[in-house]
Every structure is written in structure tokens, then in C-alpha cells.
Write an enzyme that holds these catalytic residues in place. Structure first.
Site, PDB file in Angstrom:
ATOM      1  N   GLU A 128     -13.880  12.555 -26.722  1.00 32.46           N
ATOM      2  CA  GLU A 128     -14.030  13.999 -26.879  1.00 32.46           C
ATOM      3  C   GLU A 128     -14.777  14.630 -25.716  1.00 32.46           C
ATOM      4  O   GLU A 128     -15.500  13.959 -24.975  1.00 32.46           O
ATOM      5  CB  GLU A 128     -14.774  14.291 -28.172  1.00 32.46           C
ATOM      6  CG  GLU A 128     -16.150  13.709 -28.148  1.00 32.46           C
ATOM      7  CD  GLU A 128     -16.808  13.662 -29.509  1.00 32.46           C
ATOM      8  OE1 GLU A 128     -16.095  13.809 -30.516  1.00 32.46           O
ATOM      9  OE2 GLU A 128     -18.014  13.469 -29.545  1.00 32.46           O
ATOM     10  N   CYS A 175     -19.320  19.081 -21.505  1.00 31.37           N
ATOM     11  CA  CYS A 175     -19.931  17.801 -21.848  1.00 31.37           C
ATOM     12  C   CYS A 175     -18.808  16.765 -21.901  1.00 31.37           C
ATOM     13  O   CYS A 175     -17.840  16.942 -22.639  1.00 31.37           O
ATOM     14  CB  CYS A 175     -20.613  17.958 -23.209  1.00 31.37           C
ATOM     15  SG  CYS A 175     -21.304  16.455 -23.857  1.00 31.37           S
ATOM     16  N   CYS A 200     -19.473   3.582 -28.178  1.00 32.28           N
ATOM     17  CA  CYS A 200     -20.700   3.324 -27.412  1.00 32.28           C
ATOM     18  C   CYS A 200     -21.368   2.081 -27.990  1.00 32.28           C
ATOM     19  O   CYS A 200     -21.414   1.905 -29.206  1.00 32.28           O
ATOM     20  CB  CYS A 200     -21.647   4.520 -27.540  1.00 32.28           C
ATOM     21  SG  CYS A 200     -23.202   4.317 -26.615  1.00 32.28           S
ATOM     22  N   CYS A 229     -27.663   3.716 -31.407  1.00 29.74           N
ATOM     23  CA  CYS A 229     -28.805   4.542 -31.824  1.00 29.74           C
ATOM     24  C   CYS A 229     -28.539   4.988 -33.269  1.00 29.74           C
ATOM     25  O   CYS A 229     -27.415   5.397 -33.586  1.00 29.74           O
ATOM     26  CB  CYS A 229     -28.954   5.762 -30.921  1.00 29.74           C
ATOM     27  SG  CYS A 229     -29.221   5.345 -29.189  1.00 29.74           S
ATOM     28  N   CYS A 274     -26.900   8.507 -34.135  1.00 25.35           N
ATOM     29  CA  CYS A 274     -25.733   8.958 -33.370  1.00 25.35           C
ATOM     30  C   CYS A 274     -24.429   8.475 -33.984  1.00 25.35           C
ATOM     31  O   CYS A 274     -24.251   7.278 -34.240  1.00 25.35           O
ATOM     32  CB  CYS A 274     -25.852   8.451 -31.932  1.00 25.35           C
ATOM     33  SG  CYS A 274     -24.448   8.903 -30.905  1.00 25.35           S
ATOM     34  N   GLY A 323     -20.644   7.653 -25.313  1.00 28.77           N
ATOM     35  CA  GLY A 323     -20.843   6.555 -24.379  1.00 28.77           C
ATOM     36  C   GLY A 323     -22.120   6.598 -23.588  1.00 28.77           C
ATOM     37  O   GLY A 323     -22.823   7.597 -23.549  1.00 28.77           O
ATOM     38  N   GLU A 324     -22.418   5.456 -22.969  1.00 26.40           N
ATOM     39  CA  GLU A 324     -23.604   5.319 -22.131  1.00 26.40           C
ATOM     40  C   GLU A 324     -23.111   5.222 -20.673  1.00 26.40           C
ATOM     41  O   GLU A 324     -22.586   4.188 -20.253  1.00 26.40           O
ATOM     42  CB  GLU A 324     -24.388   4.074 -22.550  1.00 26.40           C
ATOM     43  CG  GLU A 324     -25.495   3.658 -21.608  1.00 26.40           C
ATOM     44  CD  GLU A 324     -26.425   4.802 -21.170  1.00 26.40           C
ATOM     45  OE1 GLU A 324     -26.922   5.553 -22.005  1.00 26.40           O
ATOM     46  OE2 GLU A 324     -26.641   4.927 -19.946  1.00 26.40           O
ATOM     47  N   SER A 356     -26.858  11.698 -18.520  1.00 28.17           N
ATOM     48  CA  SER A 356     -27.845  11.385 -19.551  1.00 28.17           C
ATOM     49  C   SER A 356     -27.752   9.905 -19.913  1.00 28.17           C
ATOM     50  O   SER A 356     -26.676   9.381 -20.183  1.00 28.17           O
ATOM     51  CB  SER A 356     -27.565  12.240 -20.791  1.00 28.17           C
ATOM     52  OG  SER A 356     -28.507  11.979 -21.800  1.00 28.17           O
ATOM     53  N   SER A 396     -32.766   9.997 -22.713  1.00 27.42           N
ATOM     54  CA  SER A 396     -32.973  10.135 -24.153  1.00 27.42           C
ATOM     55  C   SER A 396     -34.167   9.283 -24.532  1.00 27.42           C
ATOM     56  O   SER A 396     -34.053   8.073 -24.718  1.00 27.42           O
ATOM     57  CB  SER A 396     -31.720   9.657 -24.902  1.00 27.42           C
ATOM     58  OG  SER A 396     -30.630  10.475 -24.546  1.00 27.42           O
ATOM     59  N   LEU A 397     -35.311   9.916 -24.622  1.00 27.03           N
ATOM     60  CA  LEU A 397     -36.544   9.179 -24.920  1.00 27.03           C
ATOM     61  C   LEU A 397     -36.716   9.078 -26.437  1.00 27.03           C
ATOM     62  O   LEU A 397     -36.831   7.988 -26.983  1.00 27.03           O
ATOM     63  CB  LEU A 397     -37.729   9.891 -24.262  1.00 27.03           C
ATOM     64  CG  LEU A 397     -39.061   9.139 -24.320  1.00 27.03           C
ATOM     65  CD1 LEU A 397     -38.995   7.830 -23.546  1.00 27.03           C
ATOM     66  CD2 LEU A 397     -40.193  10.028 -23.780  1.00 27.03           C
ATOM     67  N   HIS A 398     -36.748  10.237 -27.103  1.00 28.41           N
ATOM     68  CA  HIS A 398     -36.699  10.341 -28.561  1.00 28.41           C
ATOM     69  C   HIS A 398     -37.909   9.816 -29.330  1.00 28.41           C
ATOM     70  O   HIS A 398     -37.998   9.998 -30.546  1.00 28.41           O
ATOM     71  CB  HIS A 398     -35.426   9.697 -29.131  1.00 28.41           C
ATOM     72  CG  HIS A 398     -34.154  10.323 -28.655  1.00 28.41           C
ATOM     73  ND1 HIS A 398     -34.054  11.645 -28.263  1.00 28.41           N
ATOM     74  CD2 HIS A 398     -32.892   9.810 -28.499  1.00 28.41           C
ATOM     75  CE1 HIS A 398     -32.802  11.908 -27.899  1.00 28.41           C
ATOM     76  NE2 HIS A 398     -32.086  10.822 -28.021  1.00 28.41           N
ATOM     77  N   ASN A 405     -28.751  16.668 -35.519  1.00 24.76           N
ATOM     78  CA  ASN A 405     -27.558  17.274 -36.090  1.00 24.76           C
ATOM     79  C   ASN A 405     -26.930  16.302 -37.082  1.00 24.76           C
ATOM     80  O   ASN A 405     -26.380  15.279 -36.692  1.00 24.76           O
ATOM     81  CB  ASN A 405     -26.566  17.606 -34.963  1.00 24.76           C
ATOM     82  CG  ASN A 405     -25.361  18.364 -35.479  1.00 24.76           C
ATOM     83  OD1 ASN A 405     -24.965  18.211 -36.638  1.00 24.76           O
ATOM     84  ND2 ASN A 405     -24.786  19.185 -34.637  1.00 24.76           N
ATOM     85  N   CYS A 456     -22.702  14.896 -30.497  1.00 22.50           N
ATOM     86  CA  CYS A 456     -22.182  13.661 -29.950  1.00 22.50           C
ATOM     87  C   CYS A 456     -21.381  12.777 -30.924  1.00 22.50           C
ATOM     88  O   CYS A 456     -21.909  12.294 -31.903  1.00 22.50           O
ATOM     89  CB  CYS A 456     -23.406  12.900 -29.459  1.00 22.50           C
ATOM     90  SG  CYS A 456     -23.090  11.375 -28.688  1.00 22.50           S
TER      91      CYS A 456
END
Ligand code: SAH
Length: 365
Positions: free
Chosen positions: A93, A107, A114, A118, A121, A164-165, A196, A219-221, A295, A341
């Protein structure tokens, strides 16, 4: 059986093809101009080229391998999400965000699925399906640029924040950034491209050397190992202290501010002591924090997690402000079309796409 065609975005192969057929290199510039500046999709209509070259292109190349499976636009018209099907029927997407300021951002996805898993996600639930080829990334950008062009708008920013990463598909990431930013191709300013990562250290180090002008988001989070490892499995491979050391090297080499993404999940990442820890961690570093309210995507994740209230986010911002760390709250766009995402792909694919192969490939060592 006809031989498979290759992408029109594959500059190296097109130049080889021209050469092999005895054509001069300047012909490539004409092809480039037709594809990227005039959005010509049918090679037989590139009138600047002799008929023979047009026929060679028609026989050997394809313009687009991705097919639009579906697209949806949010009620306010600002966000459009495209779900593409690849030639081998994988779903990926891309999301266009039309900001009120007039800036248009795309984006893009760098992988189908992925491997990072996480917990918050949706894409992570799929596992890795496969890496995208660089041309499949460029096609997402071309499609969006063309869509915006037809609306009288211009694509200005590209962010690698879809499925994806990106640093686990580095070669294709690299080639796609080169095409997207080339003046003779899509001509997006390098400074307006952002990659990212969840914190793949070898990728960060290489990126600092190879793309010092492209923006980096991390992406620390969570502000410490214990909290981070609960939500991001990558933490066990690349713990925070090593991650911060690589980010310090990045800043030293590039002199660029890093964007730290921090997801706000109620009761999980938003404990007030985390705000203080985050302030200590990022103080005196070239940092900008983007708070992203979690989200939940209409509950498709089925985990009962909820976004943090604005009030608590404001408290986090206050702590950071005291430490001199700038921050913003990411305005959530396209909630009504699941533009977070990976959400639409998960819905369409169900769990079935997270094949055993995807799962085993997905294990990071
Ligand atoms: N793999 C890369 C880029 C893809 S995700 C990375 O980890 O940075 C882009 C951003 O969306 C990441 O910061 C990711 O953590 C965040 N994200 C994923 N799922 C989300 C959700 N349900 N709500 C809010 N943000 C989410």
C-alpha cells in the site's frame, strides 16, 4: 513463450538494451523525459524516439507491474490510500496525504509485509512476505505523482513509512531513492525524502555515509530497554544504548536533526516517568520528537490497546520542552480509511498471507 520484460525504471538495463541494438546513449535522455516529465505510459507514443526504439521498448519493457487493487479517499479528501497488487499477487500500500498547507506527501512501502513484528503494527502481523524491487517502490511514487498531477497538484515529499523495514531492503531502498531524487527523473528534493527505521544499526551507519541529506526518522516508541522490548522485538538485537551510539555517529557525519517517532499507547508507552526518561535520553541530541497517537484501526488488531489522551501527550511535550527537545503531535489523517501502517493490507489479506515462509524469513538474527 515470450521472455519476461523488465521495468522501464531500470536505467542500467535500458542503456544496455540501447547499446546492444546500436543506438546512441542520448536516446536514454529522451526516454527519461517522456516517462518522468510527460508521464507517457505507452512506449509506442514516445514521439521523440524513432519507431525502431519504440518497438524495442514495447517488446522488452513494462511501464508498471503494480496493479491498483483498490483505492479509497477519506471523507475530507485529504488522504488517499492505494492498495496495489504486485505481479505475484502480493498486497502493498501507499498513502497520499494532501496537507492543507499545499504540501503533498506520499508514504511508500519498502517490503510486502514486515519481519519486525512490533506488537502495535498491523503489517507486523503479516510477517515478511518479500522485499520489494526498487522499481516497485518507484512505481508507487510514479503512480502518486501522476494522480496528483491530474489534480493540478505536485508531489513534494516522499516518506518510507508504509509497510516494511526499509533498512532490511537496503539495495532496493538505495536505488529507489536515486530514481526518486534524480533531477532528470522524479526530481523530488533529497531533503524532502524521509526514511523511517525501527533501529537497524548497520543500515543507519551505511545511510549516514551514502545519503547524508535524506532525512532519518527512528521509531523509538519507548525510552528504555525493558519498555521497548515489550513492544518491539528489534530491541533484543539492537538495544537502545547501541542505537543511540549509532544515531550520534549519524548526527556527527550529517549534522542533521533526527526525527524520533514515539507511539502513544494508553498504559503502555505513556507512563509519566517515561516522559522524564525520554527527556534525559534526547536532551542535547539533535532530536525532534513526533508523538503518534496509537491507531487501533477499527479494532482489527484485536488487542484492546487504546490511544493516549491529548492531555497526557501534552504532559510528555511539556517534559521535553523543559529539556529543550522540540516535539509535535502527528495529526492523524485518514483514520476513516485505515491509513495507518499496514491496516488495509491486513484486512484484505487476513492472516493467510503470513505464510510459514514469511514467518521464518522474518526472523532477524
Ligand atoms: N519499519 C519502519 C517504517 C514503517 S512504520 C519503522 O519502524 O519506522 C511507520 C511508522 O508507523 C512507525 O513509526 C511505526 O511504528 C508506526 N506505526 C505502526 N503501527 C501503528 C499504529 N497502529 N498506530 C500508530 N503508529 C503506528
Amino acid at each position: 513463450m515470450s521472455t519476461p520484460t523488465f521495468s522501464i525504471h531500470d536505467e542500467v538495463r535500458i542503456k544496455e538494451l540501447l547499446l546492444a541494438n546500436g543506438h546512441k546513449p542520448f536516446r536514454y535522455a529522451q526516454i527519461e523525459n517522456a516517462i518522468y516529465k510527460n508521464f507517457i505510459t505507452d512506449f509506442s507514443k514516445i514521439e521523440t524516439l524513432p519507431k525502431e526504439i519504440r518497438e524495442i521498448l514495447v517488446r522488452n519493457c513494462h511501464y508498471q507491474s503494480l496493479r491498483v487493487h483498490s483505492s479509497s479517499t477519506s471523507a475530507d479528501g485529504q488522504t488517499t490510500k492505494f492498495l496495489f497488487k504486485t505481479h505475484d499477487d502480493k498486497m502493498i500500500e501507499a498513502v497520499i496525504m494532501r496537507h492543507l498547507s499545499g504540501r503533498n506527501t506520499l508514504c511508500v512501502s519498502s517490503q510486502a509485509g514486515c519481519p519486525m513484528a512490533c506488537v502495535f503494527c498491523a503489517t507486523g502481523k503479516l510477517g515478511l512476505i518479500r522485499n520489494l524491487d526498487f522499481s516497485e517502490i518507484v512505481e508507487q511514487v510514479m503512480y502518486a505523482a501522476d494522480t496528483l498531477d491530474k489534480e493540478g497538484r505536485k508531489l513534494r515529499n516522499v516518506v518510507y513509512m508504509g509497510m516494511g523495514e526499509p533498512f532490511l531492503n537496503y539495495e532496493n531502498l538505495k536505488r529507489s531513492i536515486e530514481s526518486v531524487t534524480a533531477q532528470k527523473k522524479l526530481d523530488i528534493s533529497v531533503r524532502r525524502v524521509t526514511v523511517s527505521t525501527c533501529g537497524i544499526i548497520p543500515g543507519i551507519d551505511r545511510f549516514a555515509d551514502e545519503f547524508p541529506q535524506v532525512s532519518l526518522a527512528v521509531s523509538l516508541h519507548a525510552p528504555n530497554d525493558v519498555a521497548r522490548s515489550r513492544i518491539m522485538p528489534v530491541e533484543t538485537t539492537y538495544p537502545i544504548d547501541q542505537l543511540m551510539a549509532s544515531l550520534d555517529r549519524y548526527v556527527e557525519k550529517t549534522n542533521k536533526r533526527i526525527f524520533y517517532e514515539y507511539i502513544m499507547i494508553s498504559g503502555i508507552t505513556d507512563r509519566i516517568e517515561y516522559a522524564r526518561e525520554l527527556a534525559v535520553l534526547l536532551k542535547d541530541r539533535m532530536a525532534h520528537v513526533n508523538f503518534i497517537p496509537y491507531n487501533p484501526g477499527e479494532g482489527i488488531m484485536g488487542d484492546g490497546m487504546l490511544p493516549t489522551s491529548r492531555l497526557i501527550i501534552a504532559k510528555f511535550q511539556h517534559e521535553l520542552e523543559k529539556a529543550g527537545v522540540p516535539s509535535t503531535v502527528r495529526h492523524t489523517m485518514g483514520d476513516d480509511i485505515d491509513a495507518a501502517c499496514g491496516q488495509l493490507a491486513l484486512k484484505e489479506n487476513g492472516e493467510s498471507l503470513a505464510t510459514e515462509q514469511g514467518r521464518s524469513m522474518g526472523k532477524i538474527s
